[in-house]
Design a protein around this motif. Structure first.
Motif, short mmCIF file in Angstrom:
data_model
loop_
_atom_site.label_atom_id
_atom_site.label_comp_id
_atom_site.label_asym_id
_atom_site.label_seq_id
_atom_site.Cartn_x
_atom_site.Cartn_y
_atom_site.Cartn_z
N ARG A 197 14.02 5.60 -9.30
CA ARG A 197 13.88 6.24 -10.61
C ARG A 197 12.51 5.92 -11.21
O ARG A 197 11.87 6.78 -11.80
N ARG A 198 12.13 4.66 -11.08
CA ARG A 198 10.84 4.19 -11.58
C ARG A 198 10.38 3.08 -10.66
O ARG A 198 11.17 2.21 -10.29
N LEU A 199 9.11 3.09 -10.27
CA LEU A 199 8.56 2.10 -9.34
C LEU A 199 7.36 1.42 -9.96
O LEU A 199 6.47 2.09 -10.50
N VAL A 200 7.36 0.10 -9.90
CA VAL A 200 6.21 -0.71 -10.31
C VAL A 200 5.81 -1.49 -9.08
O VAL A 200 6.61 -2.28 -8.55
N GLY A 201 4.60 -1.28 -8.59
CA GLY A 201 4.19 -1.95 -7.36
C GLY A 201 2.73 -2.32 -7.36
O GLY A 201 1.94 -1.78 -8.13
N VAL A 202 2.40 -3.25 -6.46
CA VAL A 202 1.03 -3.70 -6.25
C VAL A 202 0.76 -3.75 -4.76
O VAL A 202 1.68 -3.73 -3.95
N TYR A 203 -0.51 -3.85 -4.40
CA TYR A 203 -0.84 -4.03 -2.99
C TYR A 203 -0.90 -5.52 -2.66
O TYR A 203 -1.10 -6.36 -3.54
N GLY A 204 -0.71 -5.81 -1.38
CA GLY A 204 -0.79 -7.19 -0.89
C GLY A 204 -1.94 -7.36 0.09
O GLY A 204 -2.64 -6.40 0.42
N ASN A 205 -2.10 -8.57 0.59
CA ASN A 205 -3.20 -8.88 1.49
C ASN A 205 -3.11 -8.16 2.83
O ASN A 205 -4.12 -7.99 3.51
N ASN A 206 -1.94 -7.68 3.23
CA ASN A 206 -1.78 -6.94 4.48
C ASN A 206 -1.83 -5.43 4.29
O ASN A 206 -1.59 -4.69 5.24
N ASP A 207 -2.11 -4.98 3.09
CA ASP A 207 -2.15 -3.55 2.81
C ASP A 207 -3.57 -3.01 2.93
O ASP A 207 -4.51 -3.58 2.36
N GLY A 208 -3.69 -1.93 3.68
CA GLY A 208 -5.00 -1.34 3.97
C GLY A 208 -5.51 -0.44 2.86
O GLY A 208 -4.93 -0.34 1.78
N PRO A 209 -6.63 0.25 3.16
CA PRO A 209 -7.32 1.07 2.15
C PRO A 209 -6.46 2.16 1.52
O PRO A 209 -6.60 2.43 0.33
N GLU A 210 -5.56 2.79 2.30
CA GLU A 210 -4.73 3.86 1.74
C GLU A 210 -3.81 3.32 0.64
O GLU A 210 -3.65 3.96 -0.40
N LEU A 211 -3.21 2.19 0.88
CA LEU A 211 -2.33 1.59 -0.13
C LEU A 211 -3.13 1.05 -1.30
O LEU A 211 -2.73 1.19 -2.46
N ARG A 212 -4.27 0.44 -1.03
CA ARG A 212 -5.11 -0.10 -2.11
C ARG A 212 -5.65 1.01 -3.01
O ARG A 212 -5.89 0.79 -4.19
N ALA A 213 -5.81 2.20 -2.45
CA ALA A 213 -6.26 3.33 -3.26
C ALA A 213 -5.16 3.83 -4.20
O ALA A 213 -5.45 4.41 -5.24
N ARG A 214 -3.90 3.57 -3.85
CA ARG A 214 -2.77 4.08 -4.64
C ARG A 214 -2.14 3.04 -5.57
O ARG A 214 -1.43 3.41 -6.49
N LEU A 215 -2.38 1.76 -5.27
CA LEU A 215 -1.71 0.69 -6.02
C LEU A 215 -2.72 -0.28 -6.61
O LEU A 215 -3.77 -0.52 -6.02
N PRO A 216 -2.39 -0.88 -7.76
CA PRO A 216 -3.28 -1.88 -8.34
C PRO A 216 -3.07 -3.25 -7.69
O PRO A 216 -2.06 -3.50 -7.03
N GLU A 217 -4.01 -4.14 -7.92
CA GLU A 217 -3.84 -5.54 -7.50
C GLU A 217 -2.86 -6.25 -8.42
O GLU A 217 -2.07 -7.09 -8.00
N VAL A 218 -2.91 -5.90 -9.71
CA VAL A 218 -2.00 -6.45 -10.71
C VAL A 218 -1.41 -5.28 -11.49
O VAL A 218 -2.14 -4.39 -11.92
#
Length: 174
Positions: free
Chosen positions: A52-73
Motif C-alpha cells: 500500500r505504501r513503501l518506505v525504502g533506502v538503498y544498501g551497500n550491496n545495491d547497484g546504480p539502478e537501485l541507488r537512482a530510485r532510492l535515497p540513502e536515508v
C-alpha cells in the motif's frame, strides 16, 4: 497503522523470492519499511507494486539502478511517529549514542546491514530497530522480520517474527 519492517532481502542472490509468510504480511501492512540491500531492481518494483505504501533506502550491496530510485536515508512521519530509515549504522558498540546524534529529529530509526535483529532505545528516547533478514540469516538461528503498530502517535506492538516457526512471534523491546 500496521507496519512490516524488513531488510537485507538480497534477492535473487540469497533466495528467489520473499517467503510467503512475508508476502502475507505485505498484504496486511499499511506501510512496508525496507532498510536496504535489495540487490535487484525487480525486487523493489514487485514490492512497490504490492505494498500500500513503501518506505525504502538503498544498501551497500545495491547497484546504480537501485541507488537512482532510492535515497540513502528516508524520513517519514507516520501518524505522528517520526521515522528514519538507513541501511548502515556502524558497530554495535556506541550505536545508540551515535544514532541519537545523527537522527535527533526521529522517534524511530530502522536499519539493516548486520542481519542481526536489534531493538534498543537511546537515552534520548530514539528507538532503534533492525529486523534481521527474511532470506539471509547468516550466523543467526532464524530468518526474521518485524511488525509493529503506530497508534496515537506512538510505536507499539513491536514483534520479531521467525520465518516458518509455529507458535507466533515474540515481543521485543517493550
Amino acid at each position: 497503522m500496521r507496519l512490516l519492517i524488513i531488510s537485507d532481502t538480497h534477492l535473487p542472490r540469497r533466495a528467489r523470492d520473499l517467503p510467503e509468510q512475508v508476502w502475507a504480511e505485505v498484504d496486511r501492512a499499511d506501510v512496508v519499511v525496507h532498510a536496504g540491500d535489495w540487490c535487484d531492481l525487480a525486487a523493489l518494483e514487485r514490492l512497490a507494486g504490492r505494498a500500500r505504501r513503501l518506505v525504502g533506502v538503498y544498501g551497500n550491496n545495491d547497484g546504480p539502478e537501485l541507488r537512482a530510485r532510492l535515497p540513502e536515508v528516508a524520513r517519514e512521519t507516520l501518524e505522528g511517529v517520526r521515522l528514519a530509515v538507513v541501511h548502515e549504522t556502524g558497530p554495535a558498540r556506541g550505536r545508540e549514542r551515535r544514532c541519537a546524534a545523527r537522527f535527533p529529529d526521529a522517534d524511530v530509526l530502522v536499519f539493516g546491514h548486520s542481519h542481526i535483529p536489534w531493538d534498543s532505545t537511546a537515552d534520548t528516547g530514539l528507538r532503534l530497530l533492525n529486523p534481521g533478514s527474511p532470506t539471509d540469516r547468516r550466523r543467526q538461528p532464524y530468518h526474521t522480520y518485524l511488525t509493529a503498530r503506530v497508534l496515537d502517535g506512538t510505536l507499539g506492538e513491536v514483534r520479531l517474527h521467525r520465518i516458518g516457526e509455529a507458535g507466533g512471534p515474540e515481543a521485543v523491546g517493550e
